[in-house]
Scaffold this active site. Structure first.
Site, PDB file in Angstrom:
ATOM      1  N   GLU A 177       0.838  -1.212   0.000  1.00  0.00           N
ATOM      2  CA  GLU A 177       0.000   0.000   0.000  1.00  0.00           C
ATOM      3  C   GLU A 177       0.872   1.261   0.000  1.00  0.00           C
ATOM      4  O   GLU A 177       0.681   2.165   0.818  1.00  0.00           O
ATOM      5  CB  GLU A 177      -0.960  -0.009   1.198  1.00  0.00           C
ATOM      6  CG  GLU A 177      -1.987  -1.117   1.105  1.00  0.00           C
ATOM      7  CD  GLU A 177      -3.106  -1.031   2.153  1.00  0.00           C
ATOM      8  OE1 GLU A 177      -3.087  -0.121   2.996  1.00  0.00           O
ATOM      9  OE2 GLU A 177      -3.997  -1.899   2.105  1.00  0.00           O
TER      10      GLU A 177
ATOM     11  N   GLU B 214      -4.893  -8.712  -0.116  1.00  0.00           N
ATOM     12  CA  GLU B 214      -5.604  -8.483   1.145  1.00  0.00           C
ATOM     13  C   GLU B 214      -7.073  -8.347   0.791  1.00  0.00           C
ATOM     14  O   GLU B 214      -7.444  -7.460   0.007  1.00  0.00           O
ATOM     15  CB  GLU B 214      -5.112  -7.214   1.856  1.00  0.00           C
ATOM     16  CG  GLU B 214      -3.733  -7.366   2.455  1.00  0.00           C
ATOM     17  CD  GLU B 214      -3.304  -6.167   3.290  1.00  0.00           C
ATOM     18  OE1 GLU B 214      -4.167  -5.484   3.880  1.00  0.00           O
ATOM     19  OE2 GLU B 214      -2.085  -5.923   3.329  1.00  0.00           O
TER      20      GLU B 214
HETATM   21  O1  AHR Z   1      -4.832  -6.059   7.224  1.00  0.00           O
HETATM   22  C1  AHR Z   1      -4.738  -4.871   7.989  1.00  0.00           C
HETATM   23  C2  AHR Z   1      -4.062  -3.731   7.251  1.00  0.00           C
HETATM   24  O2  AHR Z   1      -4.889  -3.339   6.190  1.00  0.00           O
HETATM   25  C3  AHR Z   1      -2.752  -4.031   6.567  1.00  0.00           C
HETATM   26  O3  AHR Z   1      -1.668  -3.870   7.408  1.00  0.00           O
HETATM   27  C4  AHR Z   1      -2.697  -2.993   5.481  1.00  0.00           C
HETATM   28  O4  AHR Z   1      -1.982  -3.412   4.354  1.00  0.00           O
HETATM   29  C5  AHR Z   1      -4.150  -2.721   5.174  1.00  0.00           C
HETATM   30  O5  AHR Z   1      -4.446  -1.380   5.139  1.00  0.00           O
END
Ligand code: AHR
Length: 499
Positions: free
Chosen positions: A172, A295
């Site tokens: 990110e 994610e």
């Molecule tokens: O999964 C929790 C957080 O969400 C992670 O650290 C990040 O990559 C995302 O914003």
């Protein structure tokens, strides 16, 4: 009027990569420490792995595991997590709070992957780390020669290379509030080229995952990095901030739209890279760029300042129906998405929840396990006409009751329809037809149901989710099948598709 499901069995559309069913762990709250690893717990083995959790993870059978973050990679230095445990530092986790004691580092992660049969996927620190540090990590993991970092791994007890193939170039990086210098895509591109060069020179065979974001970012970074980037990552968290009725399920459609838009962008880049300067001394990307949904899950962002505690969410059955709908999206988009890791595996937004005495399976565990175990490995084309869910006042919403994905398992010669009936209280009948075949016999219908949308699991409770396996299920004469209210059904048909 019954709904209609039409499956085209004349052609297998594309292979579905098993990596769609991956998982993600991060140094965030009790995901790793107190989740999968807890050397002081009587529930752990001699290596410190919680055995009750390990057994539940084996039930999920993830083929891919992403580590160590997430946002935390921005402060993670891999050297802190290798070597004698008594010498490892206790690092303040300035991102999420608490301490990273580094008792679980690269080798423990690899051991865990081997125990559960998952491929490792590591993410490098592009913020406080350097390209050289990242390349040294590649050498430590994959080096076979008589070199310092390969020998360091050997001296830590791992003679054979770990062969880590998948590497994330940061996480990110476009997120402005996060620490880091690379929010501007131009800056990111400049840094990422340098990381890619160092890392590929340590091992030419590794595959690189670029962190994606909004379409403008994605285009800007891909325009420059497409010759060396194998995957573009997407992150998607659903939440019920805008309501928890029918519209909650529109997250599946939003995810599908984002994937489809990204897929269109990826199609602009050549499948094969021509004229790659040989003086890079490593080969360019060898095939189309794919999407890594590295994610995804459900994050009910609260208003409290304790966001780590907020992420210890207890999920209800409605959440499980959304997870199943999102798995359907991934299967339908499996021509573009070939890797996905659920965020996260234990305690944090997770299907497995622990305390010091034990652990339980969340509702969302069940669809994750079921899809991994029973889905086919080919996508089939499938169209669904379904009645719409109604909103709170009984008016039809824009969200269909039924959500369907069709796959084909060539080992078992089965057409598998994954059908989510999101209606909280009414069964849904659908007439199923198969282009290119009569309606084949049902081999098995596996149904997940739960007493209500709001039902949750917890400590001291029996699992509230019922899994029923019906071997005598049949379509009626017109191909109809009735899906129970708020259910997830995998309807397996015996059929051989040869194309
Ligand atoms: O999964 C929790 C957080 O969400 C992670 O650290 C990040 O990559 C995302 O914003």
């Amino acid at each position: 009027m019954p709904s209609r499901i039409r499956v085209d069995v004349t052609k297998k559309q594309n292979a579905i990569h098993p990596f769609l069913y991956g998982q993600f762990i991060e140094f965030l709250g009790r995901c790793i420490n107190g989740g999968i690893h807890d050397p002081d717990s009587p529930l752990s083995d001699a290596d410190g792995f919680r055995l009750d959790v390990l057994e539940k993870v084996k039930g999920l059978n993830p083929p891919l595991l992403r580590f160590p973050g997430g946002t935390v990679v921005k402060i993670y230095h891999w050297m802190d997590g290798v070597g004698p445990k008594e010498e490892r530092k206790r690092q303040a986790n300035r991102i999420w709070g608490g301490v990273i004691d580094h008792a679980f580092g690269t080798n423990e992660f690899i051991q865990y992957c081997r125990k559960i049969g998952a491929e490792p996927f590591l993410v490098v620190n592009m913020t406080t780390g350097t390209p050289e540090e990242a390349a040294d990590w590649v050498e430590y993991c994959n080096g076979t020669g008589d070199t310092y970092y390969a020998n360091l791994r050997r001296s830590h007890g791992f003679e054979e290379p770990h062969n880590v193939k998948y590497w994330g170039l940061g996480n990110e990086e476009a997120a402005v509030p996060d620490i880091g210098y690379l929010h501007d895509p131009k800056e990111y591109v400049k840094a990422a080229w340098e990381f890619a060069k160092h890392m590929k020179l340590a091992d030419r065979s590794i595959k690189l995952v670029l962190p994606g974001d909004k379409p403008e970012w994605n285009k800007a970074v891909l325009d420059e990095l497409h010759p060396v980037c194998d995957y573009l990552s997407l992150h998607y968290y659903a939440s019920s901030l805008n309501g928890d009725g029918a519209e909650y399920f529109s997250h599946a459609a939003k995810l599908e739209k984002r994937i489809a838009e990204t897929r269109e962008l990826l199609a602009e880049y050549p499948a094969r890279v021509e004229n790659f300067d040989r003086w890079y001394r490593f080969p360019p990307r060898q095939r189309e760029i794919r999407i890594a949904l590295d994610e995804w899950g459900i994050w009910q962002i609260g208003n409290s300042d304790d966001y780590v505690r907020d992420m210890e969410t207890v999920y209800n059955w409605r959440d499980a129906l959304l997870v199943a709908s999102m798995l359907n999206v991934m299967q339908r988009q499996s021509g573009a998405v070939t890797m996905a890791t659920f965020a996260q595996m234990v305690n944090i937004l997770a299907p497995i929840f622990t305390n010091e005495q034990g652990s339980f399976l969340q509702t969302i565990y069940h669809p994750l396990k079921l899809y991994r175990e029973h889905s086919g490995n080919w996508k089939l084309s499938c169209e669904t006409d379904s009645a719409m869910l109604t909103d709170g006042e009984g008016k039809p919403s824009a969200v269909p009751c039924l959500d369907v994905s069709a796959t084909y398992h060539d080992g078992r010669e089965e057409i598998v329809l994954a059908v989510v009936n999101r209606d909280p209280s009414r069964p849904a009948k659908a007439v199923v037809s198969f282009t290119g075949a009569d309606v084949p016999e049902i081999a098995e219908a596996i149904e997940l149901t739960c007493p209500s949308w709001e039902t949750v699991n917890g400590f001291g409770l029996d699992d509230q989710v019922t899994c029923t396996v019906k071997t005598d299920a049949r379509h009626d004469a017109d191909g109809g099948y009735v899906f129970p209210p708020r259910s997830i059904t995998l309807l397996k048909h015996r059929s051989a598709i040869r194309d």
